[in-house]
Design a protein around this motif. Structure first.
Motif, mmCIF file in Angstrom:
data_model
loop_
_atom_site.group_PDB
_atom_site.id
_atom_site.type_symbol
_atom_site.label_atom_id
_atom_site.label_comp_id
_atom_site.label_asym_id
_atom_site.label_seq_id
_atom_site.Cartn_x
_atom_site.Cartn_y
_atom_site.Cartn_z
ATOM 1 N N MET A 45 55.095 28.633 51.800
ATOM 2 C CA MET A 45 54.501 29.814 51.174
ATOM 3 C C MET A 45 54.375 30.925 52.215
ATOM 4 S SD MET A 45 50.819 30.230 49.218
ATOM 5 C CE MET A 45 51.308 29.240 47.823
ATOM 6 N N ASP A 46 55.074 32.077 51.983
ATOM 7 C CA ASP A 46 55.025 33.165 52.946
ATOM 8 C C ASP A 46 53.769 34.010 52.728
ATOM 9 O OD1 ASP A 46 55.500 34.800 50.731
ATOM 10 O OD2 ASP A 46 57.664 34.905 51.125
ATOM 11 N N ARG A 47 53.649 35.059 53.569
ATOM 12 C CA ARG A 47 52.427 35.872 53.545
ATOM 13 C C ARG A 47 52.224 36.542 52.199
ATOM 14 N NH1 ARG A 47 50.977 40.849 57.730
ATOM 15 N NH2 ARG A 47 48.956 41.400 56.765
ATOM 16 N N ALA A 48 53.301 37.055 51.610
ATOM 17 C CA ALA A 48 53.184 37.742 50.323
ATOM 18 C C ALA A 48 52.686 36.804 49.238
ATOM 19 C CB ALA A 48 54.539 38.338 49.931
ATOM 20 N N GLU A 49 53.164 35.564 49.276
ATOM 21 C CA GLU A 49 52.728 34.589 48.278
ATOM 22 C C GLU A 49 51.257 34.232 48.469
ATOM 23 O OE1 GLU A 49 56.659 31.985 47.190
ATOM 24 O OE2 GLU A 49 55.800 31.716 49.181
ATOM 25 N N TRP A 50 50.821 34.136 49.748
ATOM 26 C CA TRP A 50 49.408 33.861 50.002
ATOM 27 C C TRP A 50 48.538 34.990 49.472
ATOM 28 C CZ3 TRP A 50 46.657 29.774 51.957
ATOM 29 C CH2 TRP A 50 47.392 28.707 52.464
ATOM 30 N N VAL A 51 48.970 36.227 49.721
ATOM 31 C CA VAL A 51 48.206 37.379 49.241
ATOM 32 C C VAL A 51 48.153 37.389 47.719
ATOM 33 C CG1 VAL A 51 48.152 39.904 49.105
ATOM 34 C CG2 VAL A 51 48.657 38.776 51.290
ATOM 35 N N TRP A 75 43.764 26.137 45.023
ATOM 36 C CA TRP A 75 44.762 27.090 45.538
ATOM 37 C C TRP A 75 46.169 26.767 45.033
ATOM 38 C CZ3 TRP A 75 43.666 31.423 48.357
ATOM 39 C CH2 TRP A 75 44.737 32.116 48.906
ATOM 40 N N PHE A 76 46.523 25.486 45.029
ATOM 41 C CA PHE A 76 47.889 25.091 44.705
ATOM 42 C C PHE A 76 48.028 24.461 43.318
ATOM 43 C CE2 PHE A 76 47.565 24.687 49.386
ATOM 44 C CZ PHE A 76 48.511 25.637 49.751
ATOM 45 N N GLY A 77 46.932 23.984 42.733
ATOM 46 C CA GLY A 77 47.019 23.237 41.486
ATOM 47 C C GLY A 77 47.329 24.089 40.276
ATOM 48 N N THR A 78 47.930 23.461 39.292
ATOM 49 C CA THR A 78 48.160 24.134 38.013
ATOM 50 C C THR A 78 46.829 24.315 37.289
ATOM 51 O OG1 THR A 78 48.453 22.039 36.835
ATOM 52 C CG2 THR A 78 50.416 23.030 37.838
ATOM 53 N N ASP A 79 46.847 25.111 36.241
ATOM 54 C CA ASP A 79 45.623 25.323 35.471
ATOM 55 C C ASP A 79 45.081 24.006 34.914
ATOM 56 O OD1 ASP A 79 45.849 27.987 35.988
ATOM 57 O OD2 ASP A 79 46.517 28.568 33.984
ATOM 58 N N THR A 80 45.974 23.150 34.457
ATOM 59 C CA THR A 80 45.550 21.864 33.900
ATOM 60 C C THR A 80 44.927 20.985 34.975
ATOM 61 O OG1 THR A 80 47.278 21.936 32.198
ATOM 62 C CG2 THR A 80 46.305 19.790 32.691
ATOM 63 N N ARG A 121 48.466 34.815 45.688
ATOM 64 C CA ARG A 121 47.629 33.715 45.207
ATOM 65 C C ARG A 121 46.147 34.056 45.393
ATOM 66 N NH1 ARG A 121 48.718 28.388 44.364
ATOM 67 N NH2 ARG A 121 50.724 29.261 43.738
ATOM 68 N N GLY A 122 45.824 34.663 46.553
ATOM 69 C CA GLY A 122 44.436 35.060 46.799
ATOM 70 C C GLY A 122 43.954 36.093 45.807
ATOM 71 N N THR A 123 44.819 37.059 45.474
ATOM 72 C CA THR A 123 44.461 38.078 44.486
ATOM 73 C C THR A 123 44.246 37.460 43.122
ATOM 74 O OG1 THR A 123 45.743 39.735 45.700
ATOM 75 C CG2 THR A 123 45.192 40.230 43.404
ATOM 76 N N SER A 124 45.099 36.496 42.764
ATOM 77 C CA SER A 124 44.968 35.822 41.477
ATOM 78 C C SER A 124 43.638 35.077 41.387
ATOM 79 C CB SER A 124 46.128 34.852 41.276
ATOM 80 O OG SER A 124 45.947 34.078 40.106
ATOM 81 N N ILE A 125 43.276 34.366 42.463
ATOM 82 C CA ILE A 125 42.018 33.626 42.454
ATOM 83 C C ILE A 125 40.835 34.582 42.393
ATOM 84 C CG2 ILE A 125 40.521 32.174 43.882
ATOM 85 C CD1 ILE A 125 43.006 30.672 44.764
ATOM 86 N N ALA A 126 40.916 35.687 43.138
ATOM 87 C CA ALA A 126 39.835 36.669 43.104
ATOM 88 C C ALA A 126 39.637 37.208 41.686
ATOM 89 C CB ALA A 126 40.136 37.813 44.078
ATOM 90 N N ASP A 127 40.729 37.452 40.989
ATOM 91 C CA ASP A 127 40.629 37.925 39.607
ATOM 92 C C ASP A 127 40.007 36.854 38.710
ATOM 93 O OD1 ASP A 127 41.765 40.346 40.280
ATOM 94 O OD2 ASP A 127 43.801 39.737 39.706
ATOM 95 N N ARG A 128 40.405 35.616 38.923
ATOM 96 C CA ARG A 128 39.915 34.524 38.084
ATOM 97 C C ARG A 128 38.442 34.229 38.331
ATOM 98 N NH1 ARG A 128 43.925 30.863 36.057
ATOM 99 N NH2 ARG A 128 42.615 29.094 36.606
ATOM 100 N N LEU A 129 37.946 34.574 39.517
ATOM 101 C CA LEU A 129 36.529 34.354 39.800
ATOM 102 C C LEU A 129 35.624 35.185 38.899
ATOM 103 C CD1 LEU A 129 36.519 34.206 43.704
ATOM 104 C CD2 LEU A 129 35.967 32.330 42.148
ATOM 105 N N THR A 130 36.122 36.300 38.424
ATOM 106 C CA THR A 130 35.311 37.205 37.605
ATOM 107 C C THR A 130 35.671 37.149 36.126
ATOM 108 O OG1 THR A 130 36.840 39.034 38.050
ATOM 109 C CG2 THR A 130 34.958 38.782 39.534
ATOM 110 N N THR A 131 36.591 36.270 35.770
ATOM 111 C CA THR A 131 36.991 36.150 34.369
ATOM 112 C C THR A 131 36.857 34.694 33.926
ATOM 113 O OG1 THR A 131 39.317 35.805 34.989
ATOM 114 C CG2 THR A 131 38.604 38.072 34.523
ATOM 115 N N THR A 132 36.940 34.481 32.634
ATOM 116 C CA THR A 132 36.861 33.122 32.101
ATOM 117 C C THR A 132 38.253 32.536 31.925
ATOM 118 O OG1 THR A 132 36.849 33.920 29.812
ATOM 119 C CG2 THR A 132 34.704 33.631 30.896
#
Length: 264
Positions: free
Chosen positions: A1-7, A162-167, A9-20
């Motif tokens: 996973m390169d830097r762009a992918e880490w960023v 970080w790496f797991g699927t939604d399920t 993924r981090g952005t996705s998790i940050a968004d999910r922290l505030t949503t259901t």
């Protein structure tokens, strides 16, 4: 996973922290409950999984020590699944009583909090709350076995989130909540069994369990405190289970209903 992918993924998790997130299917919730029951009820596995309960137990002591104004010195976790939290302050009074009392209710109440988050569809928030709490415990842990244990649990939760699927994330989160809820009562039973053995062979003032320390601090029977721990564990399980199964939208009972909802 390169830097762009880490960023990303981090952005996705940050968004999910505030949503259901969507509630998982009923079979995933039920399956997590069954696996958790095995982890608690099957003694060979319990010898390992009880370490997680010890982390929550000692974390409860530590948190309440800080909330009541005591100085938290250290947390230690041992390979026999026992633990020790050391704090400084008056060896009597309300702060000491609450700190001593907080251990056994810690795991079931934490499970209840996780169940509330999952019932509200906050799967990602639940996982990262667990990571934050484990990091706080890790910072105050002062022995090698304890640090390795807390780190291993925290790393596992991080990897799934970080790496797991939604399920996978949903199943893991529900497994964690079910485990803490179901695991709340077994240490209380073990506590009373241990007290009974010790009281038969020692003087009561030499017994060092949380219940007997509370008995000396409050002049109330140790058995009463065991009962309080048990009530909290069972109550948390009943309420938490209701939260975890209250919004299972894909449940369909054959021969009872002709239609089934598809879930969200």
């Amino acid at each position: 996973m390169d830097r762009a992918e880490w960023v990303e993924r981090g952005t996705s998790i940050a968004d999910r922290l505030t949503t259901t997130q969507a509630q998982p299917p009923w079979w995933l919730v039920a399956g997590a409950a069954v696996v958790a029951l095995v982890l608690v009820g099957y003694t060979p596995l319990w010898r390992f999984t009880r370490n997680i309960v010890t982390i929550a137990h000692e974390g409860g002591h530590a948190l309440v020590a800080l909330l009541t104004g005591r100085k938290l010195n250290s947390i230690r976790l041992h390979s026999d699944t026992s633990g020790l939290t050391v704090s400084s302050g008056k060896p009597y009074g309300l702060g000491m009583i609450l700190t001593t009392m907080a251990g056994y209710p810690g795991p079931p109440l934490l499970g209840l909090g996780f169940a509330a988050l999952l019932g509200a569809g906050r799967i990602t928030l639940m996982l990262w709350t667990a990571i934050a709490l484990l990091l706080a415990v890790l910072i105050m842990t002062r022995n090698v076995y304890g640090m390795l244990t807390v780190f291993a649990v925290g790393a596992t939760v991080f990897a799934v989130s970080w790496f797991g699927t939604d399920t996978l994330q949903a199943g893991f989160a529900y497994l964690g909540a079910w485990f803490l809820l179901l695991a709340g009562a077994r240490p209380v039973i073990e506590l009373q069994r241990g007290r009974s053995r010790q009281l038969r062979s020692r003087h009561q003032q030499d017994v060092a369990s949380d219940a007997d320390q509370l008995a000396r601090l409050t002049h109330l029977p140790g058995l009463l405190w065991v009962g309080v721990f048990g009530v909290i564990a069972v109550g948390s399980l009943l309420v938490g289970a209701g939260l975890l199964i209250s919004d299972i939208s894909e449940l369909c009972l054959p021969n009872v209903s002709a239609t089934c909802s598809t879930g969200r």
